[in-house]
Design a protein around this motif. Structure first.
Motif, mmCIF file in Angstrom:
data_model
loop_
_atom_site.group_PDB
_atom_site.id
_atom_site.type_symbol
_atom_site.label_atom_id
_atom_site.label_comp_id
_atom_site.label_asym_id
_atom_site.label_seq_id
_atom_site.Cartn_x
_atom_site.Cartn_y
_atom_site.Cartn_z
ATOM 1 N N ARG A 82 0.756 -1.117 0.160
ATOM 2 C CA ARG A 82 -0.151 -0.100 0.070
ATOM 3 C C ARG A 82 0.938 1.333 -0.030
ATOM 4 N N ALA A 83 2.027 1.174 0.596
ATOM 5 C CA ALA A 83 2.932 2.326 0.478
ATOM 6 C C ALA A 83 3.616 2.396 -0.543
ATOM 7 N N ASP A 84 3.514 1.810 -1.614
ATOM 8 C CA ASP A 84 4.363 1.597 -2.670
ATOM 9 C C ASP A 84 3.719 2.381 -3.849
ATOM 10 N N PRO A 85 4.143 3.805 -4.252
ATOM 11 C CA PRO A 85 3.397 4.514 -5.183
ATOM 12 C C PRO A 85 3.194 3.845 -6.448
ATOM 13 N N VAL A 86 3.873 2.757 -6.806
ATOM 14 C CA VAL A 86 3.593 2.052 -8.000
ATOM 15 C C VAL A 86 2.785 0.909 -7.687
ATOM 16 N N ALA A 87 2.570 0.215 -6.658
ATOM 17 C CA ALA A 87 1.963 -0.901 -6.660
ATOM 18 C C ALA A 87 0.393 -0.590 -6.190
ATOM 19 N N ALA A 88 0.333 0.726 -5.742
ATOM 20 C CA ALA A 88 -0.973 1.051 -4.786
ATOM 21 C C ALA A 88 -2.077 1.254 -5.906
ATOM 22 N N PRO A 89 -1.700 1.846 -7.024
ATOM 23 C CA PRO A 89 -2.821 2.053 -7.906
ATOM 24 C C PRO A 89 -3.377 0.619 -8.650
ATOM 25 N N VAL A 90 -2.302 -0.222 -8.610
ATOM 26 C CA VAL A 90 -2.619 -1.449 -9.461
ATOM 27 C C VAL A 90 -3.451 -2.461 -8.124
ATOM 28 N N LEU A 91 -3.216 -2.273 -6.982
ATOM 29 C CA LEU A 91 -4.108 -2.902 -6.023
ATOM 30 C C LEU A 91 -5.441 -2.198 -5.839
ATOM 31 N N ASP A 92 -5.569 -1.106 -6.180
ATOM 32 C CA ASP A 92 -7.010 -0.394 -6.224
ATOM 33 C C ASP A 92 -7.771 -1.043 -7.551
ATOM 34 N N LYS A 93 -6.841 -1.095 -8.787
ATOM 35 C CA LYS A 93 -7.656 -1.583 -9.752
ATOM 36 C C LYS A 93 -8.016 -3.040 -9.593
ATOM 37 N N LEU A 231 -11.245 -9.669 -11.638
ATOM 38 C CA LEU A 231 -10.628 -10.866 -11.394
ATOM 39 C C LEU A 231 -11.237 -12.083 -12.410
ATOM 40 N N ALA A 232 -10.573 -12.952 -12.822
ATOM 41 C CA ALA A 232 -11.061 -14.187 -13.595
ATOM 42 C C ALA A 232 -11.651 -15.098 -12.313
ATOM 43 N N SER A 233 -12.973 -15.850 -12.707
ATOM 44 C CA SER A 233 -13.529 -16.372 -11.737
ATOM 45 C C SER A 233 -12.745 -17.485 -10.869
ATOM 46 N N TRP A 234 -11.557 -18.087 -11.380
ATOM 47 C CA TRP A 234 -10.756 -18.752 -10.724
ATOM 48 C C TRP A 234 -9.384 -18.074 -9.725
ATOM 49 N N GLN A 235 -9.513 -16.820 -10.242
ATOM 50 C CA GLN A 235 -8.379 -16.274 -9.736
ATOM 51 C C GLN A 235 -8.442 -15.789 -8.355
ATOM 52 N N GLN A 236 -7.513 -15.803 -7.277
ATOM 53 C CA GLN A 236 -7.644 -15.208 -5.911
ATOM 54 C C GLN A 236 -7.653 -13.805 -5.965
ATOM 55 N N THR A 237 -8.382 -13.135 -5.001
ATOM 56 C CA THR A 237 -8.350 -11.716 -4.884
ATOM 57 C C THR A 237 -6.803 -11.534 -4.450
ATOM 58 N N VAL A 238 -6.488 -10.178 -4.479
ATOM 59 C CA VAL A 238 -5.283 -9.513 -3.910
ATOM 60 C C VAL A 238 -4.743 -10.044 -2.686
ATOM 61 N N VAL A 371 1.255 -7.567 -9.718
ATOM 62 C CA VAL A 371 1.279 -7.682 -11.330
ATOM 63 C C VAL A 371 -0.280 -7.752 -11.537
ATOM 64 N N LEU A 372 -0.693 -7.260 -12.789
ATOM 65 C CA LEU A 372 -1.679 -7.081 -13.289
ATOM 66 C C LEU A 372 -2.305 -8.326 -13.945
ATOM 67 N N ASP A 373 -1.432 -9.001 -14.616
ATOM 68 C CA ASP A 373 -1.561 -10.228 -15.450
ATOM 69 C C ASP A 373 -0.543 -11.112 -15.250
ATOM 70 N N PRO A 374 -0.733 -11.989 -14.043
ATOM 71 C CA PRO A 374 0.033 -13.030 -13.541
ATOM 72 C C PRO A 374 -0.097 -14.399 -14.281
ATOM 73 N N PRO A 375 1.056 -15.248 -14.321
ATOM 74 C CA PRO A 375 0.552 -16.731 -14.872
ATOM 75 C C PRO A 375 -0.155 -17.163 -14.065
ATOM 76 N N ARG A 377 -0.362 -19.970 -12.512
ATOM 77 C CA ARG A 377 0.228 -20.669 -11.337
ATOM 78 C C ARG A 377 0.477 -19.792 -10.342
ATOM 79 N N SER A 378 0.177 -18.500 -10.582
ATOM 80 C CA SER A 378 0.649 -17.570 -9.354
ATOM 81 C C SER A 378 -0.709 -16.532 -9.367
ATOM 82 N N GLY A 379 -0.565 -15.987 -8.063
ATOM 83 C CA GLY A 379 -1.558 -14.949 -7.749
ATOM 84 C C GLY A 379 -0.979 -13.476 -8.146
ATOM 85 N N HIS A 380 -1.964 -12.682 -7.966
ATOM 86 C CA HIS A 380 -1.375 -11.243 -8.481
ATOM 87 C C HIS A 380 -0.094 -10.532 -7.606
#
Length: 521
Positions: A82-93, A231-238, A371-375, A377-380
């Motif tokens: 949340r404190a990372d200015p790059v990551a925070a807007p991605v988390l919100d999205k 999120l995709a139906s099978w994808q974890q929330t952040v 990341v916005l578009d993970p593989p 086998r991984s979460g965001h």
């Protein structure tokens, strides 16, 4: 016009997201955290095995101390992101990442773990599917969701804990059922998410890991409604991804501490395994899979098997140079820095353990990114490649030199027999019509609850009730039999290790004392 409730704050009961009269906190997510901590299901985790029974020594983690550490690490990850200015807007999205949500989910994630840890989970799953024909079997993650939504009575409506949608969604490491939902099911994907594949030795049985029983499908749908389109139906929330990663970090570190403390994790064999592989990596890489398997007990060979398994399963991230670096770091910081000196309870030994724990926790937490578009086998939220490889090596050391020990297997076979006998004894008690008015009240309540659930499913979608036999339940009798099976499984899963052993002693006539634990009866 009244303000609309944030869909992330929506509760299962559709009541106001604000605190009830018995809640201390104003924040809805802090309310959730408090409700989890106040639950008897949370308290019982202090008596549930993490890997082996602590037996009151205070030296080994149990499921309660593990859950506290997962919550601590999860909150730290969320706060850093949340404190990372790059990551925070991605988390919100992606739907948000609240530290209170991930902390509550971390505290709640193991509520469904049965007596004797993962061994108990395997035994109850086998009995649920093959003895009772339950379509879902048993899964600890799904049982956790069932507790907070259904079987706990500590919420304001006495049906579950009435947690917010965000916290329930954050508990869903594997947001699918064993067999049917969502459709198409993620186990059929070309590269299935972690946990979604069927066990190789049990084809046709559905996903090896899942977080939802068919009885809680409506809860999954409601909790994830706030993330529709994100999120995709099978994808974890952040937030689920943060909790899942924190669980991996805590597991990789504190189980190694435990077995160093009690002298099980020895310097010589671990040093030989890692050192031999580092010195002979090229030669080991040239061996066939068959030769490697036949010589798996020789130093370095099991580690080479891990490297190949990582290439097969996680080609999206695996890198041989990063693997070499990870093995080297683990050898230097685990083997040479901590295991080199046997644990003797001295201040020096305690400091070495504390240093190992703190250094590795900070390193892994600081290695997180979003990341916005993970593989698949991984979460965001994921570890950086260097730290990801290090976690794999740490978990390998734990599995190779602790979990695969014959003396642990001997202990666990006895626990498996205990749980099997307990389930059989309770089933016989339920089937005895002369004793129906003397059943444990909680067991009777669980039968009625499951009967109501299965009748509702039979009226809407009978296919969800098809179990190992391949046949749907036959009429009311069939529904009642399923309900009895689920009730016995729910009941046994809610016991501590010692409660399970003592209850079996009472049921088998080996105890002279009347059973009197109020939480059970």
């Amino acid at each position: 016009m009244a303000d609309q409730v944030d869909p992330r704050e929506a509760r299962r009961s559709e009541r106001s997201s604000g605190p009830e009269s018995g809640d201390l906190a104003a924040s809805p997510y802090r309310v959730d955290r408090d409700r989890v901590v106040a639950s008897p299901f949370f308290a019982r985790l202090g008596g549930v095995t993490q890997v082996v029974s602590a037996s009151g020594s205070g030296l080994l983690h149990n499921r309660l101390t593990h859950s506290l550490k997962v919550a601590q690490v999860a909150r730290a990850i969320a706060e850093r992101l949340r404190a990372d200015p790059v990551a925070a807007p991605v988390l919100d999205k992606l739907g948000g990442c609240d530290p209170d949500v991930v902390e509550a989910a971390g505290l709640a994630h193991d509520l469904g773990h049965p007596p004797f840890g993962h061994l108990g989970e395997q035994v109850l799953d086998r009995l649920a599917r093959h003895r009772f024909s339950l379509p879902d079997g048993f899964e600890g993650n799904a049982q956790s969701l069932r507790i907070v939504t259904t079987t706990d009575t500590g919420g304001p409506t006495a049906v579950g804990l009435d947690l917010t949608a965000a916290v329930r969604a954050a508990m869903l490491k594997y947001p699918w059922t064993r067999l049917s939902h969502p459709d198409p099911h993620p186990r059929h994907m070309a590269a299935p998410p972690r946990g979604a594949s069927e066990p190789v030795e049990e084809p046709g049985t559905g996903s090896s890991k899942f977080s939802v029983y068919v009885t809680e499908l409506d809860d999954m749908a409601q909790s994830r409604a706030a993330f529709t389109g994100r999120l995709a139906s099978w994808q974890q929330t952040v937030e689920a991804s943060v909790m899942d990663t924190a669980d991996d970090i805590a597991y990789a570190i504190h189980d190694l501490e435990d077995f160093h403390r009690i002298g099980v994790l020895q310097h010589a064999p671990v040093a030989a395994e890692l050192g031999y592989w580092l010195t002979n990596a090229l030669g080991l890489a040239g061996l066939s899979d068959e030769t490697l398997a036949a010589q798996a007990r020789r130093p370095g060979h099991s580690l080479e098997q891990l490297r190949r398994r990582m290439h097969r399963r996680d080609a999206w991230v695996v890198d041989d140079d990063a693997f070499v670096a990870a093995v080297s770091r683990v050898r230097a910081e685990l083997v040479d820095a901590m295991l080199d000196t046997p644990f003797d309870g001295s201040a020096e030994a305690e400091q070495a353990v504390a240093r190992f724990s703190s250094v590795w926790t900070v390193r892994l937490v600081d290695g997180m990114s979003v990341v916005l578009d993970p593989p698949t086998r991984s979460g965001h939220v994921m570890l950086a490649p260097a730290q990801w490889h290090e976690v794999q090596v740490l978990k390998f050391v734990h599995r190779r030199f602790v979990l695969l020990r014959p003396d642990l297997a001997l202990h666990q076979r006895g626990q498996a027999a205990l749980l099997t006998s307990l389930v059989e004894a309770l089933e016989q008690w339920l089937s005895d019509r002369h004793e129906s008015n003397r059943l444990p009240r909680r067991l009777g309540d669980l039968v009625e609850l499951a009967s109501t659930e299965y009748r509702a499913l039979a009226a809407t979608d009978m296919s969800t009730l098809v179990g190992a036999t391949g046949e749907p339940p036959q009429g009311e009798h069939g529904i009642r039999e399923l309900a009895r099976g689920r009730a016995v499984i729910d009941f046994v899963a809610s016991l501590t290790d010692s409660q399970a052993a003592t209850l079996l002693d009472a049921l088998s006539g080996r105890s002279a004392q009347p059973w009197s634990d109020a939480f059970v009866l």
